[in-house]
Design an enzyme around this catalytic site. Sequence first.
Site, PDB file in Angstrom:
ATOM      1  N   GLU A 151    -123.423 -34.210 -21.755  1.00 56.75           N
ATOM      2  CA  GLU A 151    -122.910 -34.800 -20.495  1.00 56.75           C
ATOM      3  C   GLU A 151    -121.593 -36.122 -21.204  1.00 56.75           C
ATOM      4  OE1 GLU A 151    -121.339 -32.955 -18.178  1.00 56.75           O
ATOM      5  OE2 GLU A 151    -119.709 -34.384 -17.243  1.00 56.75           O
ATOM      6  N   ASP A 163    -123.877 -48.589 -14.426  1.00 55.21           N
ATOM      7  CA  ASP A 163    -123.539 -48.355 -15.662  1.00 55.21           C
ATOM      8  C   ASP A 163    -124.114 -49.193 -17.120  1.00 55.21           C
ATOM      9  OD1 ASP A 163    -121.577 -45.660 -15.308  1.00 55.21           O
ATOM     10  OD2 ASP A 163    -120.258 -47.048 -15.329  1.00 55.21           O
TER      11      ASP A 163
HETATM   12  O1  FUB Z   1    -118.774 -45.685 -13.694  1.00 58.09           O
HETATM   13  C1  FUB Z   1    -117.865 -44.497 -14.321  1.00 58.09           C
HETATM   14  C2  FUB Z   1    -118.802 -43.269 -14.965  1.00 58.09           C
HETATM   15  O2  FUB Z   1    -119.462 -43.097 -14.079  1.00 58.09           O
HETATM   16  C3  FUB Z   1    -119.211 -43.516 -16.527  1.00 58.09           C
HETATM   17  O3  FUB Z   1    -117.968 -43.684 -17.472  1.00 58.09           O
HETATM   18  C4  FUB Z   1    -120.379 -42.768 -16.596  1.00 58.09           C
HETATM   19  O4  FUB Z   1    -121.081 -42.642 -17.263  1.00 58.09           O
HETATM   20  C5  FUB Z   1    -120.412 -42.207 -14.740  1.00 58.09           C
HETATM   21  O5  FUB Z   1    -121.553 -43.293 -14.739  1.00 58.09           O
END
Ligand code: FUB
Length: 616
Positions: free
Chosen positions: A225, A51
């Site tokens: 998404e 992220d």
């Molecule tokens: O890293 C946890 C979750 O996975 C994030 O909040 C989303 O964007 C996805 O990458």
Amino acid sequence: MTATISGLGAVLRRRTLLTAAWVVTLLAVVAVFVPSARADNPIVQTIYTADPAPLVYNGRVYLYTGHDEDNSTYFTMKEWRVYSTTDMVNWTDHGSPMSLTTFSWASANAWAGQVVNRNGKFYWYVPVTNRSTGRMAIGVGVSNSPTGPFTDAIGRPLVENNEIDPTVFIDDNGQAYLYWGNPNLWYVRLNTDMISYSGSVTQIPLTTAGFGTRTGNASRPTLYEEGPWVYQRGNTYYNVFAAKCCSEFIGYSTASSPTGPWTYRGTVMPTQGSSFTNHPGIIDYAGNSYFFYHNGALPGGGGYTRSVAVERFSYNADGSIPTINMTTGGAPQVGTLDPYVRQEAETIAWETGVETEPSSEGGMNVGWIENGDSIKVKGVAFGGGATSFTARVASATSGGRIEVRLDSVNGTLVGTCTVGGTGGWQTWTTVTCPVSGATGTHDLYLKFTGGSGNLFNVNWWQFAGGGSSTGNILTNGGAEDGTSGWGVFGTGTLSSNTSVAHSGSRSLQLSGRTAAWNGVAQDVTSKLVNGKSYATSVWVRSGSGTPSAKAMLAVTANGTTSYVQLAPATTVNTNGWTQLSGTATVSWSGTLTGATFYVETTAGTDPLIVDDASLQ
Ligand code: FUB
């Protein structure tokens, strides 16, 4: 101590994904990533990171990430991490300045956030589970420094509706917006304090015109998404997001207002890699645009053991974003790294086997060094030649050796420093060894050798060099002594600008230029060394327009003047600083009678503002 990501032997596991948010069962076929000695993606190899959220501040790129635990089988994330760079390839590890424990009300899920700079502070918006409700909520950390430490700004969630992935955008008129959401998409107007909001939380309509058409999922008819990243370029607002779980790809929409309506524009990064999620972050830095994302490309990597990476890109002429593919090479280096100033050992382009940890001397140090481990630092400008290498080291055992090598882990050996025991892993001492044969610009490899087990830790390192190769030869490069040492190449009026400065409180301004070649200049005739490779860095902005600026050297020898381009032409503008940087070898025949360093434009006569110039 975390487990080391230990190379190609890492186990590839079969994973079953259990989350409600990512309702999919994947028997993951994990692509085997063979780390090349020269690869620069993923950015971080010491831990798994996810992220990415980049921030440009004060001429440096800060990268905020999540941290996937080793051997994770879910998004069991407990803390966030910070890295920074000035050259896009050598990244300094700043550790973890914010974690779940920062938020007393949070119980789990340190997921995807973003940091913005306002009011002289840094605000980090993150999704976490609210212990008392069991729902995902958005918290906000605050710090006076981009590297923290961060504290809980309000002691409670800023907003909470069981949705995730905040992004914050501040419009030209000062209005800030917080967007977030999965499975929906929301925004709210933040107040200028950045920790409260006005008006109601508003749901952005997820229309197929706005966010594309998803097939095969009746409850989610559009591609949106999660992971929005909202920013502005000219009059266009961009919303880049993770699309169509799972596997996700990165898509984007645009609008003429920060509140929409949005129009779906297509794919940025197609589905690839061995992580079933992806997550975007976009910045402009030093005249180029960069796209950050994550994948599962490290050994042992996958959907819950991800790694952040970066690619350089250029917008199409109509402002659309081109398709960007994942690479192992990553972005090109911006300029070079100066080995004659102290460099943190945790400034790394690529490593094998080592980890980082907080140092008792501040910042981080490199540890868990074993025989054969190495660190690569890319594009190191040794210039006319290094004569010695110094490292700050500690060892609770009997130490080992640092082999200083060029261009590959077994490349030319230019020096070897022996490290003895110091009585503790944080009991620091300084070792120095002679260096010979390190001239010009090379990738530097520090190869660690010794017996078995952990050998020693390294906090920082620095080379010393023979006189001509070191130091900035420009006088008053930071312009803090007014116009002292500086002049005009051609026509114009040079003044000391006290309104804007890249660092300190002054810069140089050249107004009244009558030709593109007129520039801010300094005579370096007495300082130039024939045949030497010079690294240039200078920060520039324009007084009007968006001219393309370049750093030049006019060299006059035996009655002939030749022009050496020190740094490529780069677009500069009125509202921020752009770095011109590059390396060039300067040579001449006969007697040198004049040499002038100057910054000019490729066209036009817009006023130029220059600061923090170095030629070394
Ligand atoms: O890293 C946890 C979750 O996975 C994030 O909040 C989303 O964007 C996805 O990458």
